[in-house]
Design a protein around this motif. Structure first.
Motif, PDB file in Angstrom:
ATOM      1  N   TYR A  97      37.755  44.704  52.228  1.00 22.37           N
ATOM      2  CA  TYR A  97      38.069  45.970  52.805  1.00 22.37           C
ATOM      3  C   TYR A  97      38.631  46.779  51.710  1.00 22.37           C
ATOM      4  CZ  TYR A  97      39.259  49.082  56.622  1.00 22.37           C
ATOM      5  OH  TYR A  97      39.124  50.133  57.435  1.00 22.37           O
ATOM      6  N   VAL A  98      39.069  46.487  50.798  1.00 22.82           N
ATOM      7  CA  VAL A  98      39.466  47.317  49.458  1.00 22.82           C
ATOM      8  C   VAL A  98      38.525  48.054  48.691  1.00 22.82           C
ATOM      9  CG1 VAL A  98      40.827  47.428  47.217  1.00 22.82           C
ATOM     10  CG2 VAL A  98      41.543  45.887  49.025  1.00 22.82           C
ATOM     11  N   ASP A  99      37.164  47.778  48.910  1.00 21.77           N
ATOM     12  CA  ASP A  99      36.120  48.356  48.454  1.00 21.77           C
ATOM     13  C   ASP A  99      36.170  49.885  48.982  1.00 21.77           C
ATOM     14  OD1 ASP A  99      34.829  47.072  46.458  1.00 21.77           O
ATOM     15  OD2 ASP A  99      33.604  46.025  48.149  1.00 21.77           O
ATOM     16  N   GLU A 100      36.835  49.993  50.251  1.00 21.59           N
ATOM     17  CA  GLU A 100      36.840  51.361  51.084  1.00 21.59           C
ATOM     18  C   GLU A 100      37.914  52.349  50.627  1.00 21.59           C
ATOM     19  OE1 GLU A 100      34.207  52.314  52.773  1.00 21.59           O
ATOM     20  OE2 GLU A 100      33.233  50.270  52.529  1.00 21.59           O
ATOM     21  N   ALA A 101      38.778  51.770  49.557  1.00 23.06           N
ATOM     22  CA  ALA A 101      40.036  52.267  49.166  1.00 23.06           C
ATOM     23  C   ALA A 101      40.050  53.835  48.691  1.00 23.06           C
ATOM     24  CB  ALA A 101      40.658  51.606  48.075  1.00 23.06           C
ATOM     25  N   GLY A 102      40.987  54.380  49.004  1.00 23.32           N
ATOM     26  CA  GLY A 102      41.176  56.053  48.604  1.00 23.32           C
ATOM     27  C   GLY A 102      41.936  56.644  49.774  1.00 23.32           C
ATOM     28  N   ASP A 103      42.585  57.812  49.396  1.00 25.75           N
ATOM     29  CA  ASP A 103      43.298  58.420  50.350  1.00 25.75           C
ATOM     30  C   ASP A 103      42.480  58.873  51.568  1.00 25.75           C
ATOM     31  OD1 ASP A 103      45.661  58.146  48.917  1.00 25.75           O
ATOM     32  OD2 ASP A 103      45.063  60.206  47.671  1.00 25.75           O
ATOM     33  N   PRO A 104      42.871  58.656  52.704  1.00 26.98           N
ATOM     34  CA  PRO A 104      44.235  58.126  53.132  1.00 26.98           C
ATOM     35  C   PRO A 104      44.306  56.527  53.432  1.00 26.98           C
ATOM     36  CG  PRO A 104      43.220  58.766  55.463  1.00 26.98           C
ATOM     37  CD  PRO A 104      42.266  58.850  54.147  1.00 26.98           C
ATOM     38  N   PHE A 105      43.372  55.784  53.124  1.00 23.36           N
ATOM     39  CA  PHE A 105      43.275  54.378  53.099  1.00 23.36           C
ATOM     40  C   PHE A 105      43.859  53.937  51.685  1.00 23.36           C
ATOM     41  CE2 PHE A 105      41.098  50.387  52.333  1.00 23.36           C
ATOM     42  CZ  PHE A 105      42.041  49.587  53.225  1.00 23.36           C
ATOM     43  N   LEU A 106      44.831  53.084  51.672  1.00 26.48           N
ATOM     44  CA  LEU A 106      45.613  52.717  50.639  1.00 26.48           C
ATOM     45  C   LEU A 106      45.948  54.020  49.639  1.00 26.48           C
ATOM     46  CD1 LEU A 106      43.623  49.668  49.486  1.00 26.48           C
ATOM     47  CD2 LEU A 106      45.608  49.634  51.029  1.00 26.48           C
ATOM     48  N   PRO A 107      47.024  54.742  49.952  1.00 24.22           N
ATOM     49  CA  PRO A 107      47.351  55.974  49.331  1.00 24.22           C
ATOM     50  C   PRO A 107      47.831  55.402  47.976  1.00 24.22           C
ATOM     51  CG  PRO A 107      48.381  55.882  51.490  1.00 24.22           C
ATOM     52  CD  PRO A 107      47.817  54.361  51.469  1.00 24.22           C
ATOM     53  N   GLY A 108      47.521  56.440  47.044  1.00 23.34           N
ATOM     54  CA  GLY A 108      47.816  55.985  45.578  1.00 23.34           C
ATOM     55  C   GLY A 108      47.074  54.807  45.010  1.00 23.34           C
ATOM     56  N   LEU A 109      46.223  54.276  45.812  1.00 24.94           N
ATOM     57  CA  LEU A 109      45.397  53.029  45.316  1.00 24.94           C
ATOM     58  C   LEU A 109      46.109  51.941  45.293  1.00 24.94           C
ATOM     59  CD1 LEU A 109      42.714  54.612  43.206  1.00 24.94           C
ATOM     60  CD2 LEU A 109      42.530  54.037  45.419  1.00 24.94           C
ATOM     61  N   VAL A 110      47.397  52.029  46.083  1.00 24.00           N
ATOM     62  CA  VAL A 110      48.508  50.794  45.649  1.00 24.00           C
ATOM     63  C   VAL A 110      47.851  49.509  46.917  1.00 24.00           C
ATOM     64  CG1 VAL A 110      50.562  49.874  46.133  1.00 24.00           C
ATOM     65  CG2 VAL A 110      50.196  52.077  45.024  1.00 24.00           C
ATOM     66  N   TRP A 111      47.672  48.284  46.620  1.00 21.41           N
ATOM     67  CA  TRP A 111      47.090  47.498  47.488  1.00 21.41           C
ATOM     68  C   TRP A 111      48.260  46.115  47.469  1.00 21.41           C
ATOM     69  CZ3 TRP A 111      43.053  43.318  45.482  1.00 21.41           C
ATOM     70  CH2 TRP A 111      42.799  42.520  46.612  1.00 21.41           C
ATOM     71  N   CYS A 112      48.466  45.912  48.744  1.00 23.59           N
ATOM     72  CA  CYS A 112      49.536  44.650  49.010  1.00 23.59           C
ATOM     73  C   CYS A 112      48.955  43.761  50.269  1.00 23.59           C
ATOM     74  CB  CYS A 112      50.838  45.183  49.226  1.00 23.59           C
ATOM     75  SG  CYS A 112      50.991  46.205  50.700  1.00 23.59           S
ATOM     76  N   ASP A 113      48.003  42.982  49.796  1.00 25.21           N
ATOM     77  CA  ASP A 113      47.307  42.138  50.814  1.00 25.21           C
ATOM     78  C   ASP A 113      48.260  40.903  51.293  1.00 25.21           C
ATOM     79  OD1 ASP A 113      45.989  40.234  52.093  1.00 25.21           O
ATOM     80  OD2 ASP A 113      44.055  40.029  50.804  1.00 25.21           O
ATOM     81  N   TRP A 114      48.771  41.106  52.521  1.00 25.02           N
ATOM     82  CA  TRP A 114      50.064  40.320  53.185  1.00 25.02           C
ATOM     83  C   TRP A 114      49.442  38.877  53.040  1.00 25.02           C
ATOM     84  CZ3 TRP A 114      51.925  43.420  58.022  1.00 25.02           C
ATOM     85  CH2 TRP A 114      52.570  44.788  57.451  1.00 25.02           C
ATOM     86  N   SER A 115      48.219  38.574  53.000  1.00 25.80           N
ATOM     87  CA  SER A 115      47.760  37.220  53.313  1.00 25.80           C
ATOM     88  C   SER A 115      47.259  36.651  51.856  1.00 25.80           C
ATOM     89  CB  SER A 115      46.852  36.992  54.256  1.00 25.80           C
ATOM     90  OG  SER A 115      45.548  37.801  53.928  1.00 25.80           O
ATOM     91  N   SER A 116      47.449  37.333  50.997  1.00 16.06           N
ATOM     92  CA  SER A 116      47.114  37.027  49.736  1.00 16.06           C
ATOM     93  C   SER A 116      47.767  35.881  48.981  1.00 16.06           C
ATOM     94  CB  SER A 116      47.141  38.162  48.541  1.00 16.06           C
ATOM     95  OG  SER A 116      48.525  38.579  48.472  1.00 16.06           O
ATOM     96  N   ARG A 117      47.300  34.966  48.310  1.00 19.53           N
ATOM     97  CA  ARG A 117      47.942  33.876  47.755  1.00 19.53           C
ATOM     98  C   ARG A 117      47.058  33.561  46.386  1.00 19.53           C
ATOM     99  NH1 ARG A 117      45.474  28.925  48.946  1.00 19.53           N
ATOM    100  NH2 ARG A 117      44.172  29.230  50.763  1.00 19.53           N
ATOM    101  N   LEU A 118      47.864  32.918  45.510  1.00 17.42           N
ATOM    102  CA  LEU A 118      46.931  32.360  44.272  1.00 17.42           C
ATOM    103  C   LEU A 118      46.531  31.063  44.564  1.00 17.42           C
ATOM    104  CD1 LEU A 118      49.121  33.695  41.186  1.00 17.42           C
ATOM    105  CD2 LEU A 118      47.165  34.708  42.259  1.00 17.42           C
ATOM    106  N   THR A 119      45.376  30.625  44.094  1.00 21.45           N
ATOM    107  CA  THR A 119      44.650  29.205  44.231  1.00 21.45           C
ATOM    108  C   THR A 119      44.680  28.495  43.164  1.00 21.45           C
ATOM    109  OG1 THR A 119      42.378  30.099  44.002  1.00 21.45           O
ATOM    110  CG2 THR A 119      43.450  29.944  46.277  1.00 21.45           C
ATOM    111  N   ARG A 120      44.536  29.204  41.795  1.00 22.17           N
ATOM    112  CA  ARG A 120      44.219  28.716  40.561  1.00 22.17           C
ATOM    113  C   ARG A 120      44.387  29.555  39.325  1.00 22.17           C
ATOM    114  NH1 ARG A 120      39.482  28.810  42.789  1.00 22.17           N
ATOM    115  NH2 ARG A 120      37.822  29.316  41.727  1.00 22.17           N
ATOM    116  N   GLU A 121      44.648  28.981  38.198  1.00 20.52           N
ATOM    117  CA  GLU A 121      44.498  29.906  36.982  1.00 20.52           C
ATOM    118  C   GLU A 121      43.206  29.407  36.295  1.00 20.52           C
ATOM    119  OE1 GLU A 121      46.976  30.623  32.908  1.00 20.52           O
ATOM    120  OE2 GLU A 121      47.699  29.479  34.201  1.00 20.52           O
ATOM    121  N   VAL A 122      42.318  30.301  35.896  1.00 22.24           N
ATOM    122  CA  VAL A 122      41.243  30.070  35.099  1.00 22.24           C
ATOM    123  C   VAL A 122      41.230  30.471  33.635  1.00 22.24           C
ATOM    124  CG1 VAL A 122      39.930  30.274  36.935  1.00 22.24           C
ATOM    125  CG2 VAL A 122      40.413  32.237  36.034  1.00 22.24           C
ATOM    126  N   PRO A 123      40.650  29.835  32.777  1.00 25.34           N
ATOM    127  CA  PRO A 123      40.654  30.126  31.357  1.00 25.34           C
ATOM    128  C   PRO A 123      39.777  31.382  31.009  1.00 25.34           C
ATOM    129  CG  PRO A 123      39.249  28.346  31.550  1.00 25.34           C
ATOM    130  CD  PRO A 123      39.999  28.471  33.041  1.00 25.34           C
TER     131      PRO A 123
END
Length: 147
Positions: free
Chosen positions: A119-145
Motif C-alpha cells: 500500500y505504500v506505493d500510494e504514499a503522499g499527502d494526505p496518505f502517509l503525511p510527510g512520507l513517514v511510514w510505520c507498518d504496525w505489523s512489520s517485523r524483520l525476518t533475516r539479515e542479508v549480506p
C-alpha cells in the motif's frame, strides 16, 4: 480533538531527517551479515507476507535489528521511517525505499503512518503525511549480506 492530536503527532514525526545516503549495488538472498564496514540490509515482512529490504545505518538501530532477528529481544519489533519515492537497487520490486538514517523501531505508533508494504506505493499527502511510514505489523525476518 483526536484529529488535532494526530496532526500534532504527525508534525512531530516530520523531524525525521531527509538525507539520502548512497545505495548499495545489489543484495544476495542468502542469510548472513553484511561485510565489515558496509551498511547491513534486513528483510522485513508484514501481514501481507510481502518482503521489503531495508538498509540500516545507525549503530543502535543495527544492533537492535540483529537482536530481533537472532531472537535476543522482542521489544520494539516494528519499523518506522521516512520513505523515499523511488526504487533502490537493493529493493527493485518496489517504487520506494526507506531513508536508512530515519529508521526507528517501535512497540506502538500513531495510526496516520500505518500502512502495509504494497500500500505504500500510494504514499503522499494526505496518505502517509510527510512520507513517514510505520507498518504496525512489520517485523524483520533475516539479515542479508551486501554483494
Amino acid at each position: 480533538m483526536l484529529t488535532k492530536a494526530a496532526g500534532l503527532a504527525a508534525v512531530g514525526l516530520l523531524a525525521f531527517t531527509t538525507a539520502q545516503p548512497s545505495e548499495a549495488n545489489t543484495l544476495s538472498n542468502q542469510p548472513g551479515r553484511a561485510a565489515a564496514g558496509s551498511a547491513p540490509y534486513f528483510v522485513m515482512t508484514d501481514i501481507t507476507r510481502e518482503e521489503f529490504v531495508v538498509k540500516l545505518t545507525k549503530p543502535g538501530t543495527i544492533e537492535h535489528a540483529r537482536e530481533l532477528v537472532n531472537g535476543q529481544t522482542t521489544d520494539r519489533p516494528h519499523l518506522a521511517a521516512r520513505i523515499i519515492k523511488r526504487t533502490a537497487v537493493y529493493n527493485p520490486r518496489w517504487s520506494y525505499h526507506i531513508n536508512p538514517d530515519t529508521t526507528e523501531f517501535f512497540d506502538q505508533h500513531i495510526e496516520v503512518c500505518d500502512a502495509t508494504i504494497p500500500y505504500v506505493d500510494e504514499a503522499g499527502d494526505p496518505f502517509l503525511p510527510g512520507l513517514v511510514w510505520c507498518d504496525w505489523s512489520s517485523r524483520l525476518t533475516r539479515e542479508v549480506p551486501a554483494t
